[in-house]
Design a protein around this motif. Structure first.
Motif, PDB file in Angstrom:
ATOM      1  N   CYS A 178      95.076 -12.840 -37.552  1.00  0.00           N
ATOM      2  CA  CYS A 178      94.914 -14.298 -37.197  1.00  0.00           C
ATOM      3  C   CYS A 178      95.433 -15.145 -38.466  1.00  0.00           C
ATOM      4  CB  CYS A 178      93.533 -14.747 -36.772  1.00  0.00           C
ATOM      5  SG  CYS A 178      92.431 -14.245 -38.139  1.00  0.00           S
ATOM      6  N   ALA A 179      95.340 -16.397 -38.481  1.00  0.00           N
ATOM      7  CA  ALA A 179      95.695 -17.304 -39.395  1.00  0.00           C
ATOM      8  C   ALA A 179      94.579 -18.337 -39.560  1.00  0.00           C
ATOM      9  CB  ALA A 179      96.984 -17.818 -39.459  1.00  0.00           C
ATOM     10  N   LEU A 180      93.856 -18.554 -40.513  1.00  0.00           N
ATOM     11  CA  LEU A 180      93.006 -19.375 -40.941  1.00  0.00           C
ATOM     12  C   LEU A 180      93.512 -20.435 -41.968  1.00  0.00           C
ATOM     13  CD1 LEU A 180      89.860 -20.514 -40.402  1.00  0.00           C
ATOM     14  CD2 LEU A 180      89.174 -19.434 -42.090  1.00  0.00           C
ATOM     15  N   LEU A 181      93.796 -21.653 -41.390  1.00  0.00           N
ATOM     16  CA  LEU A 181      94.786 -22.538 -42.122  1.00  0.00           C
ATOM     17  C   LEU A 181      94.046 -24.010 -42.649  1.00  0.00           C
ATOM     18  CD1 LEU A 181      97.587 -22.074 -39.608  1.00  0.00           C
ATOM     19  CD2 LEU A 181      97.747 -21.364 -42.149  1.00  0.00           C
ATOM     20  N   PRO A 182      94.495 -24.335 -43.682  1.00  0.00           N
ATOM     21  CA  PRO A 182      93.797 -25.446 -44.289  1.00  0.00           C
ATOM     22  C   PRO A 182      94.298 -26.608 -43.408  1.00  0.00           C
ATOM     23  CG  PRO A 182      95.153 -24.930 -45.663  1.00  0.00           C
ATOM     24  CD  PRO A 182      95.098 -23.856 -44.756  1.00  0.00           C
ATOM     25  N   SER A 183      93.705 -27.670 -43.251  1.00  0.00           N
ATOM     26  CA  SER A 183      94.018 -29.093 -42.947  1.00  0.00           C
ATOM     27  C   SER A 183      92.913 -30.189 -42.978  1.00  0.00           C
ATOM     28  CB  SER A 183      94.282 -28.864 -41.216  1.00  0.00           C
ATOM     29  OG  SER A 183      94.765 -30.230 -40.912  1.00  0.00           O
TER      30      SER A 183
ATOM     31  N   GLY B 140     102.475 -18.625 -32.685  1.00  0.00           N
ATOM     32  CA  GLY B 140     101.785 -19.554 -32.543  1.00  0.00           C
ATOM     33  C   GLY B 140     102.281 -20.648 -33.590  1.00  0.00           C
ATOM     34  N   HIS B 141     101.743 -22.022 -33.073  1.00  0.00           N
ATOM     35  CA  HIS B 141     101.881 -23.226 -33.607  1.00  0.00           C
ATOM     36  C   HIS B 141     100.917 -23.957 -34.293  1.00  0.00           C
ATOM     37  CE1 HIS B 141     106.485 -23.302 -32.689  1.00  0.00           C
ATOM     38  NE2 HIS B 141     105.934 -22.748 -31.485  1.00  0.00           N
ATOM     39  N   ALA B 142     100.898 -24.138 -35.498  1.00  0.00           N
ATOM     40  CA  ALA B 142      99.740 -24.980 -36.006  1.00  0.00           C
ATOM     41  C   ALA B 142     100.145 -26.436 -36.703  1.00  0.00           C
ATOM     42  CB  ALA B 142      99.083 -24.401 -37.095  1.00  0.00           C
ATOM     43  N   HIS B 143      99.682 -27.569 -36.368  1.00  0.00           N
ATOM     44  CA  HIS B 143      99.810 -28.814 -36.996  1.00  0.00           C
ATOM     45  C   HIS B 143      98.901 -28.936 -38.012  1.00  0.00           C
ATOM     46  CE1 HIS B 143     102.823 -29.455 -33.959  1.00  0.00           C
ATOM     47  NE2 HIS B 143     101.948 -28.951 -33.002  1.00  0.00           N
ATOM     48  N   LEU B 144      99.463 -29.234 -39.060  1.00  0.00           N
ATOM     49  CA  LEU B 144      98.314 -29.509 -40.266  1.00  0.00           C
ATOM     50  C   LEU B 144      98.705 -30.835 -41.074  1.00  0.00           C
ATOM     51  CD1 LEU B 144      98.662 -26.032 -42.060  1.00  0.00           C
ATOM     52  CD2 LEU B 144      97.170 -26.586 -40.285  1.00  0.00           C
TER      53      LEU B 144
ATOM     54  N   LYS C 155      92.356 -24.826 -39.173  1.00  0.00           N
ATOM     55  CA  LYS C 155      92.863 -24.485 -37.995  1.00  0.00           C
ATOM     56  C   LYS C 155      92.774 -22.953 -37.944  1.00  0.00           C
ATOM     57  CE  LYS C 155      94.324 -28.606 -37.289  1.00  0.00           C
ATOM     58  NZ  LYS C 155      93.800 -29.732 -36.290  1.00  0.00           N
ATOM     59  N   PHE C 156      92.443 -22.315 -36.486  1.00  0.00           N
ATOM     60  CA  PHE C 156      92.459 -20.947 -36.480  1.00  0.00           C
ATOM     61  C   PHE C 156      93.423 -20.730 -35.438  1.00  0.00           C
ATOM     62  CE2 PHE C 156      91.001 -17.216 -34.368  1.00  0.00           C
ATOM     63  CZ  PHE C 156      90.832 -16.176 -35.396  1.00  0.00           C
TER      64      PHE C 156
END
Length: 154
Positions: free
Chosen positions: A84-89, A104-108, A94-95
């Motif tokens: 998984c990815a636990l991302l800062p924003s 997957g895509h993440a908007h930070l 964002k998980f």
């Protein structure tokens, strides 16, 4: 753009990641590659971060943004295991769940300069090396600076 091992030292110097009192992150994460986000004409940035099979590292493990703002990440898990990815924003992290062979895509939104750490907190992924960082270059805006005398800069 990502680096190969022999280009790593040159890129660390060029970006200022290997210099004391600048962004010495290149000394902290000693493995993996370095990538730079691409910027669209509207100022929004994009990058792809992937996990290669049987490597348990992010590629790139250090992603450099030229300035603060919005970034769209594509996360690719080419590994045979689930991560998984636990991302800062700003506002909230964002998980993204990444089953094997998925993306997957993440908007930070990372609006200030600094280091932002991310990882995969499932199992012992982080303990085994699946950690990375996003470096946002630039200086703090005047309203965020401490009210103190000017300090010497190297």
């Amino acid at each position: 753009m990502t680096t190969t091992a022999h280009e790593r030292a040159d890129l660390l110097d060029k970006l200022g990641l290997a210099t004391q009192n600048k962004a010495a992150l290149g000394q902290v994460l000693g493995t993996g590659s370095i990538g730079q986000a691409t910027e669209d004409p509207d100022g929004r940035m994009k990058a792809t971060i992937r996990i290669h099979p049987d490597e348990l590292t992010w590629d790139p493990s250090i992603l450099v943004m030229p300035h603060g703002g919005d970034i769209e990440l594509e996360l690719v898990n080419d590994d045979m295991n689930t991560h998984c990815a636990l991302l800062p924003s700003n506002g909230d992290r964002k998980f993204i769940w990444l089953v094997n062979h998925s993306h997957g895509h993440a908007h930070l939104n990372l609006d200030g300069p600094g280091y932002y750490w991310f990882g995969s907190p499932t199992g012992n992924d982080e303990g085994r090396g699946l950690t990375g960082s996003i470096v946002v270059l630039g200086d703090a805006p005047p309203e965020a600076r401490l009210d103190r005398p000017e300090q010497p800069r190297p």
